[in-house]
Enzyme design. Structure first.
Site, short mmCIF file in Angstrom:
data_model
loop_
_atom_site.label_atom_id
_atom_site.label_comp_id
_atom_site.label_asym_id
_atom_site.label_seq_id
_atom_site.Cartn_x
_atom_site.Cartn_y
_atom_site.Cartn_z
N VAL A 49 80.17 12.27 55.69
CA VAL A 49 81.51 12.49 55.14
C VAL A 49 81.72 13.95 54.78
O VAL A 49 82.87 14.42 54.74
CB VAL A 49 81.72 11.57 53.91
CG1 VAL A 49 80.84 12.00 52.74
CG2 VAL A 49 83.18 11.50 53.50
N LYS A 50 80.64 14.69 54.53
CA LYS A 50 80.76 16.08 54.11
C LYS A 50 81.20 17.02 55.23
O LYS A 50 81.59 18.16 54.97
CB LYS A 50 79.43 16.55 53.52
CG LYS A 50 79.02 15.84 52.25
CD LYS A 50 79.96 16.13 51.10
CE LYS A 50 79.40 15.63 49.79
NZ LYS A 50 80.25 16.00 48.64
N ASP A 51 81.15 16.55 56.48
CA ASP A 51 81.68 17.36 57.57
C ASP A 51 83.13 17.73 57.32
O ASP A 51 83.58 18.82 57.67
CB ASP A 51 81.63 16.58 58.90
CG ASP A 51 80.23 16.30 59.38
OD1 ASP A 51 79.27 16.87 58.83
OD2 ASP A 51 80.09 15.49 60.32
#
Length: 378
Positions: A49-51
């Site tokens: 999700v941090k992309d």
């Protein structure tokens, strides 16, 4: 939801647009009548999700003139996944990157960062966030001393929650609204509840803001590991206060600016053991190869759905409950919790059948392999 069927210009175009997948087997086994849905973020280009926030922070800094290709050095304190997203973006865009990361974070994360061209500096896990020895303190020192160094700062950068308000949340809404209600699979047509772990808090904050534009009554459940202090009221944080937890990527010993705790309807605390049990459920029952924080989110969701507040939704066919599954197991395969799950599970009935067909005693080669695996974990 899938990526568009066209040629993409770079891997950054493959960030986000992750699927919302039914967790029907888990729902059935726990007696849930609602739709239990997993937002599976390891389908994103960098695996988490941090992309999304890495891409958003870099692109915003470029528009603001803060980054100069060939000169700027991006420095970021992270538990790993934001660093991987940044390293991926920097490899494509031509920026140097330095990642500071606590020792507890997996070797796989460090390896991925290095192959993407990042420099990695490990810091003591036990160092308080405001200590000069912490991953935050070390990053700040490097920023002061390295020419053209810049910390994009996921803990305070408004583009962290905005990335989820503009992408993750709307994707969840679109998937739910676009899926018709049928007799066999009824749907309210709305997002009725979202459960997500909190690290920086940008994910749960941004998603909450997005889904409440769609359904003002949507319930947001935040999951915080025991040993962290993000939950409110503060009394929730007394259980396990100050203890180290194994799950990576969620929880902190300070409240990041991007986390707006009041956006969360209900906070729950999670433990390592229940998190890893839930990871195994996601793998064995739904075929989803997720990481430990996904287990924290699922275990929190199941506990909440069995609570007085969540029971009404759990018992209502068509209610849509979304669980944010932040990353995959790729980053944790050397961790003791994963090796125990993979190599030390009790034998299944099929294993007994195989032993009967091939002979009850394991082969010498199999015994030696088991011995080597056991030694490797010591």
């Amino acid at each position: 939801m899938t990526h568009p069927t066209r040629i993409l210009d770079t891997a950054l175009d493959a960030v986000g647009n992750t699927p919302l997948i039914r967790l029907d087997k888990i729902a059935r086994d726990h007696g849930l009548k609602c739709n239990l849905l997993g937002k599976v973020e390891y389908f994103s280009a960098g695996g988490s999700v941090k992309d999304r926030i890495a891409k958003a922070m870099v692109e915003a800094a470029e528009k603001e003139g803060k980054l100069v290709p060939g000169k700027s050095v991006i420095i970021e304190p992270t538990s790993g996944n934001t660093g991987i997203g940044l390293a991926l973006a920097c490899a494509i865009k031509g920026y140097s990157v330095i990642i500071t990361m606590p020792n507890k974070m997996s070797l796989e994360k460090e390896a991925l960062l290095r192959v993407l061209g990042a420099e990695v500096i490990r810091t003591p896990t036990e160092a308080a966030w405001d200590s000069p020895e912490s991953h935050i303190g070390v990053a700040q020192k490097l920023e002061k001393e390295i020419p053209h160094g810049i910390i994009l700062d996921q803990y305070r950068n408004v583009n962290n929650p905005l990335a989820h308000e503009w992408t993750t949340g709307p994707e969840i809404i679109e998937a739910v609204v676009s899926t018709p209600s049928t007799t066999s699979k009824p749907s309210s047509g709305r997002v009725d509840a979202v459960i997500a772990g909190a690290g920086t808090g940008g994910t749960v904050t941004g998603i909450a803001r997005a889904v409440r534009k769609h359904n003002v009554d949507c319930i947001i459940v935040g999951v915080d590991p025991k040993g962290s202090i993000l939950a409110v009221p503060e009394s929730l944080n007394t259980d396990g206060s100050g203890t180290q937890y194994v799950v990576e990527g969620i929880g902190y010993d300070f409240v990041p600016d991007v986390l707006k705790q009041t956006e969360v309807t209900t906070w729950l605390k999670s433990g390592d053991e229940e998190s890893f049990v839930a990871v195994q459920e996601l793998m064995r029952k739904e075929g989803l190869l997720v990481g430990g924080s996904s287990g924290s989110a699922l275990s929190g969701a199941l506990r909440w759905l069995k609570s007085e507040e969540g029971a009404r939704i759990a018992a209502t066919p068509g209610k849509n409950v979304v669980v944010l599954l932040p990353d995959g197991v790729r980053n944790y395969m050397s961790k003791p919790w994963f090796l125990e799950m993979a190599l030390e599970n009790s034998a299944s009935s099929l294993k007994h059948t195989i032993d009967q067909v091939l002979g009850s005693k394991p082969t010498q080669e199999h015994a030696e392999q088991n011995g080597k695996s056991s030694n490797a974990r010591l």
